[in-house]
Design an enzyme around this catalytic site. Structure first.
Site, mmCIF file in Angstrom:
data_model
loop_
_atom_site.group_PDB
_atom_site.id
_atom_site.type_symbol
_atom_site.label_atom_id
_atom_site.label_comp_id
_atom_site.label_asym_id
_atom_site.label_seq_id
_atom_site.Cartn_x
_atom_site.Cartn_y
_atom_site.Cartn_z
ATOM 1 N N ASN A 76 1.150 -0.964 -0.544
ATOM 2 C CA ASN A 76 0.372 -0.041 0.076
ATOM 3 C C ASN A 76 1.076 1.106 -0.069
ATOM 4 O OD1 ASN A 76 -0.441 -1.752 3.119
ATOM 5 N ND2 ASN A 76 -0.929 0.396 3.037
ATOM 6 N N ASP A 77 0.502 1.970 1.359
ATOM 7 C CA ASP A 77 1.292 3.408 0.991
ATOM 8 C C ASP A 77 2.743 3.657 0.132
ATOM 9 O OD1 ASP A 77 -1.391 3.177 2.115
ATOM 10 O OD2 ASP A 77 -0.562 4.634 3.600
ATOM 11 N N TYR A 85 3.552 1.461 10.382
ATOM 12 C CA TYR A 85 2.757 1.786 9.354
ATOM 13 C C TYR A 85 3.778 3.191 9.439
ATOM 14 C CZ TYR A 85 -2.158 0.321 10.489
ATOM 15 O OH TYR A 85 -2.852 -1.446 10.550
ATOM 16 N N SER A 86 2.487 3.783 7.900
ATOM 17 C CA SER A 86 3.324 5.515 7.290
ATOM 18 C C SER A 86 4.189 6.059 7.969
ATOM 19 C CB SER A 86 2.200 5.639 6.569
ATOM 20 O OG SER A 86 1.511 4.673 5.085
ATOM 21 N N ASP A 99 1.064 8.795 10.458
ATOM 22 C CA ASP A 99 1.587 8.856 9.097
ATOM 23 C C ASP A 99 2.152 10.371 9.522
ATOM 24 O OD1 ASP A 99 0.384 6.756 8.388
ATOM 25 O OD2 ASP A 99 -1.663 7.847 7.664
HETATM 26 C C1 FRU Z 1 -3.308 4.493 4.629
HETATM 27 C C2 FRU Z 1 -3.066 4.092 5.881
HETATM 28 C C3 FRU Z 1 -2.495 5.072 7.219
HETATM 29 C C4 FRU Z 1 -1.183 3.315 8.152
HETATM 30 C C5 FRU Z 1 -1.139 3.162 6.327
HETATM 31 C C6 FRU Z 1 -1.425 1.331 7.345
HETATM 32 O O1 FRU Z 1 -3.607 3.697 3.588
HETATM 33 O O2 FRU Z 1 -4.094 3.474 6.106
HETATM 34 O O3 FRU Z 1 -2.938 5.871 7.018
HETATM 35 O O4 FRU Z 1 -0.190 4.488 7.706
HETATM 36 O O5 FRU Z 1 -2.261 2.828 5.886
HETATM 37 O O6 FRU Z 1 -0.701 0.235 6.600
#
Ligand code: FRU
Length: 490
Positions: A38-39, A98-99, A161
């Site tokens: 993902n991110d 996480y991000s 984040d």
């Molecule tokens: C966005 C998110 C962030 C988080 C991450 C977890 O897609 O939900 O807010 O840090 O993905 O994977």
């Protein structure tokens, strides 16, 4: 026992073969070797190399575990996967690294990320802390630990984040948050030494002018100077669809404004979506050594996990690196010029007028860059991409009377359908730049004033490109470049 182990080995082999032979694997976009991506995280240039970290579950196509995967590149084209930078292996990030973002300090590469922890019966509680890790060589990271232990008073544990930047001797960070009243906001922090952080206040989001009710959570904020302004990127959750806008489950957009760090105020007028397509979320940007502001986003969305590639044990990809520029308070996005190095064949047509359906010799494929310029458009124009000549195609439709552009993937193949639209200032003259990469599509309109990003899953044999107009249509120029596979992940 012996047989079980044999079976297990066979299962692993089957997995890798499914991935290797999957026709949807991108040729020049970043995607996970397996599992879910993902991110984009920690975008930075360090010691001459571009680094892209990414949220990665290496074990399954779901969001249960999050590592930081890591690609590096000397040219923004060829990417080498190196060891994962962060694993969820401490008591403060056990449920996900996480991000977050990256920065260089005293010649070391630092990562600032969210430690996600779930606890209680059924893990229904969450603790979020902002954490640091660092590396001398840019590849092997050592965790330093928590530097912001939990959210400020009045906020829930949806607190994540961090995006950091430096102003002289001070560090600032924006962090996504949610108030106790479930208002999504962007929180500003300041530090003199990286370990002690002071909460300055919320600078954007629901309940902060000009926004009233504008989402219950703002994820992945980013804040930077561009020309004389400040630009904020953010991914609000909870916006209701409004006409052509906010059609995806969650949105990503930008706000242009001015930041006053003394009184913790970001003045802005409005939120504009960054992308008009289907899959685009959690963008992050960085400045490279040429002074370019480059952004990548996840070409996927939370809770959208049902794509056909799951059968081959991988899910999602990044967008191309896009350079951001600001003109008249609007962000323009253009693929970085480095991508020209992928061109391996060129077919060009100049000054063609057609009426009805037209295709061009040699102009077809599933991995290409297509550039087209139209002038004096007066009636509807359709482009069919990844067409089988019959019932399978992805449709880009231009209505020059209402200046509406539509991307329709209802006949695109397997995967979700739907349409997305936007209105542009004028569609009478139109420049299109289209990047097709096996199962993705990025369409840049009029020098990047608008972009549509989408994943599509057509048959590998659906490679046709046709143009349709019911009135004479003036195609000033058409340039087709077949693109080569680069060392992304094949
Ligand atoms: C966005 C998110 C962030 C988080 C991450 C977890 O897609 O939900 O807010 O840090 O993905 O994977």
């Amino acid at each position: 026992m012996a047989n079980n182990r044999l079976e297990h080995a066979q299962q692993i082999l089957n997995k890798y073969q499914a991935i290797a032979h999957d026709p949807f694997r991108p040729a020049y976009h970043i995607s996970p070797k397996f599992g879910l991506l993902n991110d984009p995280n920690g975008l930075i240039q360090f010691n001459g190399h571009y680094h892209i970290f990414y949220q990665w579950n290496p074990f399954a196509c779901d969001h249960r575990q999050k590592f930081w995967g890591h690609y590096i590149s000397a040219d923004l084209i060829n990417w080498q996967e190196v060891s994962p930078a962060l694993a969820p292996d401490t008591e403060y990030d056990a449920n996900g690294c996480y991000s977050g973002s990256a920065f260089v300090y005293h010649d070391e590469l630092y990562l600032f990320y969210t430690g996600n922890l779930k606890y209680g019966a059924d893990q229904q509680h969450r603790a979020s802390s902002q954490c640091l890790a660092k590396s001398k060589n840019g590849i092997d990271f050592e965790k330093i630990g928590i530097v912001i232990d939990g959210q400020p008073a009045g906020y829930t544990s949806h607190f994540r984040d961090p995006k950091i930047w430096q102003e002289g001797a001070l560090f600032f960070a924006v962090i996504g948050g949610q108030t106790d009243k479930l208002q999504g906001q962007v929180l500003l922090y300041r530090s003199e030494n990286l370990t002690e952080w002071q909460f300055l206040g919320a600078i954007a989001g629901s309940g902060i002018a000009p926004f009233d009710d504008f989402g219950y959570m703002w994820e992945c904020p980013d804040l930077f100077r561009l020309n004389q302004h400040w630009v904020m990127l953010a991914s609000p959750q909870g916006l209701a669809p409004q006409g052509m806008k906010y059609q995806n489950i969650y949105q990503s957009g930008y706000l242009v404004g001015d930041l006053n760090l003394e009184d913790t105020h970001f003045s802005t007028q409005h939120f504009e979506e960054l992308d008009r397509g289907f899959e685009f979320y959690a963008p992050q940007s960085f400045v490279d050594n040429q002074g370019r502001r480059i952004m990548l986003a996840w070409m996927g969305l939370p809770e959208e996990n049902r794509q056909p590639t799951v059968e081959s044990h991988w899910l999602h990809q990044m967008t191309l690196p896009r350079e951001l520029t600001l003109h008249n308070n609007r962000l323009y996005q253009n693929p970085v010029p480095e991508l020209k190095a992928l061109r391996q064949s060129h077919i060009t047509y100049q000054n063609t007028v057609f009426d009805g359906t037209r295709s061009f010799n040699g102009v077809a494929g599933d991995c290409y860059e297509l550039r087209a310029e139209f002038i004096n458009l007066t009636s509807d124009l359709s482009l069919k991409l990844r067409s089988n000549g019959k019932d399978q195609y992805t449709l880009l439709h231009i209505d020059p009377r209402q200046n509406i552009i539509t991307l329709d993937r209802n006949h695109a193949g397997s995967g979700d359908g739907g349409i997305r639209q936007c209105q542009i200032a004028s569609a009478q003259s139109l420049e299109l730049v289209i990047y097709m990469d096996k199962s993705s599509l990025e369409i840049f309109i009029n020098q990047g004033a608008e972009v549509f990003s989408a994943r599509i899953f057509p048959a590998a044999s659906s490679t046709g490109i046709s143009f349709e107009s019911n009135a004479p249509c003036h195609l000033m120029s058409l340039d087709y470049f077949g693109l080569q596979h680069c060392d992304v992940i094949q």
